[in-house]
Design a protein around this motif. Structure first.
Motif, short mmCIF file in Angstrom:
data_model
loop_
_atom_site.label_atom_id
_atom_site.label_comp_id
_atom_site.label_asym_id
_atom_site.label_seq_id
_atom_site.Cartn_x
_atom_site.Cartn_y
_atom_site.Cartn_z
N GLU A 209 57.98 15.19 -2.52
CA GLU A 209 58.51 14.35 -3.60
C GLU A 209 58.33 12.87 -3.26
O GLU A 209 57.99 12.06 -4.13
N ALA A 210 58.51 12.52 -1.98
CA ALA A 210 58.34 11.12 -1.56
C ALA A 210 56.88 10.68 -1.75
O ALA A 210 56.60 9.57 -2.23
N GLN A 211 55.94 11.57 -1.43
CA GLN A 211 54.52 11.25 -1.62
C GLN A 211 54.19 11.11 -3.11
O GLN A 211 53.40 10.24 -3.51
N PHE A 212 54.79 11.97 -3.91
CA PHE A 212 54.59 11.90 -5.37
C PHE A 212 55.04 10.53 -5.89
O PHE A 212 54.31 9.85 -6.64
N THR A 213 56.26 10.13 -5.48
CA THR A 213 56.79 8.84 -5.92
C THR A 213 55.85 7.71 -5.48
O THR A 213 55.55 6.79 -6.26
N GLN A 214 55.35 7.78 -4.25
CA GLN A 214 54.43 6.74 -3.77
C GLN A 214 53.13 6.75 -4.56
O GLN A 214 52.55 5.69 -4.83
N ARG A 215 52.66 7.94 -4.94
CA ARG A 215 51.43 8.02 -5.75
C ARG A 215 51.63 7.32 -7.10
O ARG A 215 50.74 6.60 -7.58
N LEU A 216 52.83 7.50 -7.70
CA LEU A 216 53.08 6.85 -8.99
C LEU A 216 53.18 5.33 -8.84
O LEU A 216 52.75 4.57 -9.72
N ALA A 217 53.75 4.89 -7.71
CA ALA A 217 53.82 3.44 -7.45
C ALA A 217 52.40 2.89 -7.28
O ALA A 217 52.08 1.81 -7.80
N ALA A 218 51.55 3.64 -6.57
CA ALA A 218 50.17 3.19 -6.37
C ALA A 218 49.41 3.16 -7.70
O ALA A 218 48.63 2.24 -7.96
N GLU A 219 49.69 4.15 -8.55
CA GLU A 219 49.06 4.16 -9.87
C GLU A 219 49.43 2.90 -10.66
O GLU A 219 48.58 2.27 -11.30
N LEU A 220 50.72 2.53 -10.59
CA LEU A 220 51.17 1.33 -11.30
C LEU A 220 50.42 0.10 -10.77
O LEU A 220 49.94 -0.73 -11.56
N GLU A 221 50.31 -0.02 -9.45
CA GLU A 221 49.56 -1.14 -8.86
C GLU A 221 48.13 -1.17 -9.38
O GLU A 221 47.61 -2.23 -9.73
N GLU A 222 47.51 0.02 -9.43
CA GLU A 222 46.11 0.09 -9.88
C GLU A 222 45.97 -0.33 -11.33
O GLU A 222 45.04 -1.06 -11.70
N VAL A 223 46.90 0.14 -12.17
CA VAL A 223 46.82 -0.20 -13.60
C VAL A 223 47.01 -1.71 -13.78
O VAL A 223 46.27 -2.34 -14.55
N ILE A 224 47.94 -2.28 -13.04
CA ILE A 224 48.16 -3.73 -13.16
C ILE A 224 46.91 -4.49 -12.70
O ILE A 224 46.48 -5.45 -13.34
N ALA A 225 46.32 -4.03 -11.60
CA ALA A 225 45.12 -4.71 -11.08
C ALA A 225 43.95 -4.58 -12.07
O ALA A 225 43.23 -5.54 -12.33
N ARG A 226 43.81 -3.37 -12.66
CA ARG A 226 42.70 -3.13 -13.59
C ARG A 226 42.87 -3.94 -14.87
O ARG A 226 41.92 -4.55 -15.37
N GLU A 227 44.09 -3.96 -15.41
CA GLU A 227 44.32 -4.62 -16.70
C GLU A 227 44.52 -6.12 -16.56
O GLU A 227 44.29 -6.86 -17.51
N GLY A 228 45.01 -6.54 -15.39
CA GLY A 228 45.39 -7.94 -15.20
C GLY A 228 46.87 -8.12 -15.50
O GLY A 228 47.30 -7.87 -16.63
N ALA A 229 47.63 -8.55 -14.49
CA ALA A 229 49.09 -8.70 -14.68
C ALA A 229 49.41 -9.61 -15.85
O ALA A 229 50.37 -9.39 -16.59
N ASP A 230 48.56 -10.63 -16.06
CA ASP A 230 48.87 -11.61 -17.12
C ASP A 230 48.49 -11.11 -18.51
O ASP A 230 48.57 -11.86 -19.47
N THR A 231 48.10 -9.81 -18.62
CA THR A 231 47.88 -9.23 -19.96
C THR A 231 49.01 -8.27 -20.33
O THR A 231 48.99 -7.69 -21.41
#
Ligand SMILES: *Cc1c(COP(=O)(O)O)cnc(C)c1O
Length: 455
Positions: free
Chosen positions: A197-219
Motif C-alpha cells: 500500500e505504501a508503494q502504491f501511494t508513492q506511485r500515485l505521488a510520482a504520477e502527480l509529479e509527472e503530470v505536473i511536469a508534463r503539463e507545466g505547473a503554471d497551466t
C-alpha cells in the motif's frame, strides 16, 4: 377539467410525464417505480404504504432523517418571516449573513468567506470560475487546467461533469479539454500485484509529479478531491495518500479544493472529511448535508488565502460577475443554521458513537465468500461483490449483481444503493442501534439470497 386519459397508477403516471435521470430503465420497466409520500425518522413510505429503511439518507444528505421537527420548524418560521431573497447588488437576508458567520466559524479556516449556490455541482462550477478568474487577474491566463481523480464525482453541470471521473460522461462528449484525471487512490482495486500500500501511494505521488511536469505547473488552476470518494463507491484514500500528494501540490503553487459535498458536516466522524485526514485545504465545497437535505443549497467556503486573492482581483474590476437567483436563499440559510447547530450539539456525537457498530456490521458481512472488500470511514461504507474473492474477479457485468442485491433489499424494506459492483450504505445519523441491526440483517439476507441464486 379532469383528464380521463391519465393512467391510474402512480407507476404509470410517473413514467408518463417524468423524464428519469440516473435510473436504469430496464429495472423500472421490470419492477416499477417507487413513489414516496412521506418519511418517519430514517424510514420513507410509498404510495402503497410500504416502509423502507433508507440506508442511503436519500442521496447522502438527509442526515437528520425525514421528519425532524426542528428543521421543518426553522423552514416554516422563515417562510412566514421572509420567504425568499437573492444576494446580488449588496443586498442579502439576515439569515444569509448569519449562515456565513456560522460556516466561517465551523470551517477549519481563520478568515473564511462564503459564496452560495443551489447545488454541489454549481458550487464546483463556481470554484472553477473563481480559479480561472484569479488566474486571469494575476496575469496567468494560461493557468486553466483542472486536476481530479478517476472515479471522482463532482456533479453533472458541464464543468463539474468534466471533473467527474466516470466513463458515462462520454455520451455527452465530456470531459472538456483541460480536465485531467489522475489514478483513483483505491489500493484494493488499483494496486499492482506485489505492490504494498505504501508503494502504491508513492506511485500515485510520482504520477502527480509527472503530470505536473508534463503539463507545466503554471497551466494548472487547481486540484479537486473528495476526502473519501462517495459516488465512486465509498473509497477512502490509500494509507498516507494526502500526506504524500499535498506537499507536491503546495510546492507547485496549485490550490487544493476539498469537495466535501458528502463528507462535510460529520459523515466521516469529524466536522470535515479533510479534518479526518489531517489536512486543511485551500477551500471547501459544501452541499448535501449543509441543510440536512431540507433545502437545495451549496456553498464555496474559501480559506483566507484564496479569499484575499479573490478579493484583490475583484476589487480591481469592482465586481465579481457571477451568482444564482436563489444564492443565499433565506429559507435555505435558516434551515442550514438549524442543521449545523444539530450536527454540533447532537449528530456528530451520534456518528462517532455509531461508527464501531457500523464497522463491525460491515466486517461481519465481508466474511461472505462473495464479498471482496468492505471499506468505510465514519458512517459511509460499501461492500464490493466479487465472483472470486482470492483473485478479486468481478461478476460478469450482465448479471448486474449489485442491482440484484439492492432490488432484493428493496423487496425486504431496505433501500441501499448499487454502485459498480458495490452496495453503498450511508444511513442517517439519527439511526438507532436497533435500526442499524435491521439494516445489516436485511442486507445479509439479501446477499445470501442473491449469491445463492448465482451459484
Ligand atoms: C452529490 C455531489 C456533488 C454534486 O452535488 P449536486 O447537488 O447533485 O449538484 C458534488 N460533489 C460530490 C462529492 C457529491 O457527492
Amino acid at each position: 377539467m379532469p383528464d380521463t386519459t391519465l393512467p391510474d397508477t402512480w407507476d404509470a403516471r410517473a413514467k408518463s410525464a417524468s423524464f428519469f435521470g440516473f435510473t436504469d430503465l430496464p429495472s423500472i420497466e421490470a419492477r416499477g417505480t417507487v413513489v414516496l409520500t412521506h418519511g418517519e425518522g430514517p424510514y420513507v413510505i410509498d404510495t402503497e404504504g410500504r416502509r423502507y429503511l433508507d440506508a442511503n439518507s436519500g442521496l447522502w444528505n438527509m442526515i437528520a432523517g425525514f421528519d425532524h421537527p426542528g428543521l421543518t420548524k426553522a423552514a416554516q418560521d422563515q417562510y412566514a418571516r421572509f420567504p425568499g431573497y437573492h444576494a446580488f447588488f449588496g443586498r442579502m437576508s439576515d439569515q444569509t449573513v448569519m449562515l456565513s458567520e456560522k460556516l466561517a466559524q465551523v470551517s477549519p479556516f481563520d478568515g473564511a468567506k462564503v459564496f452560495y449556490t443551489n447545488s454541489g455541482s454549481e458550487a464546483n462550477d463556481t470554484m472553477v470560475k473563481m480559479l480561472w478568474f484569479l488566474a486571469g487577474a494575476e496575469g496567468q491566463p494560461q493557468r486553466r487546467k483542472i486536476l481530479t481523480r478517476g472515479n471522482a464525482y463532482h456533479g453533472v453541470t458541464v464543468v463539474s461533469a468534466s471533473m467527474t471521473g466516470k466513463p458515462y460522461n462520454s455520451v455527452f462528449g465530456l470531459p472538456l479539454p483541460g480536465f485531467l484525471h489522475l489514478t483513483c487512490p483505491h489500493y484494493w482495486r488499483e494496486g499492482r500485484p506485489g505492490e504494498t500500500e505504501a508503494q502504491f501511494t508513492q506511485r500515485l505521488a510520482a504520477e502527480l509529479e509527472e503530470v505536473i511536469a508534463r503539463e507545466g505547473a503554471d497551466t494548472i488552476a487547481g486540484f479537486f478531491a473528495e476526502p473519501v470518494q462517495g459516488a465512486g463507491g465509498v473509497i477512502p484514500p490509500s494509507e498516507g495518500y494526502f500526506d504524500a500528494i499535498l506537499p507536491i501540490l503546495r510546492r507547485h503553487g496549485i490550490p487544493v479544493i476539498a469537495d466535501e459535498v458528502i463528507t462535510g458536516f460529520g459523515r466521516t466522524g469529524s466536522m470535515w472529511g479533510s479534518e479526518s485526514y489531517g489536512f486543511v485545504p485551500g477551500a471547501i465545497i459544501a452541499s448535501k448535508a449543509l441543510t440536512a437535505g431540507y433545502f437545495p443549497m451549496g456553498a464555496v467556503i474559501l480559506g483566507p488565502e484564496l479569499a484575499d486573492r479573490l478579493q484583490r482581483a475583484t476589487d480591481a474590476i469592482e465586481e465579481f460577475p457571477h451568482g444564482f437567483t436563489a444564492s443565499g436563499h433565506p429559507v435555505g440559510c435558516a434551515i442550514a443554521l438549524a442543521a449545523i447547530d444539530l450536527v454540533e450539539t447532537d449528530l456528530l456525537a451520534r456518528v462517532q458513537a455509531l461508527t464501531p457498530a457500523f464497522e463491525a456490521g460491515l466486517a461481519r458481512l465481508a466474511e461472505h465468500p462473495h464479498i471482496g472488500e468492505a471499506r468505510s470511514r465514519g458512517l459511509m461504507g460499501a461492500l464490493e461483490a466479487v465472483k472470486d474473492k482470492a483473485t478479486k474477479t468481478p461478476w460478469e457485468g450482465h448479471l448486474s449483481v449489485s442491482e440484484r442485491i439492492a432490488n432484493t433489499c428493496t423487496d425486504h424494506g431496505l433501500i441501499c444503493r448499487p454502485l459498480g459492483q458495490s452496495v453503498v450504505l450511508c444511513p442517517p445519523f439519527i439511526l438507532t442501534e436497533g435500526q442499524m441491526d435491521e439494516m445489516f440483517t436485511k442486507l445479509g439476507t439479501a446477499l445470501d439470497a442473491v449469491f445463492e441464486g448465482l451459484a
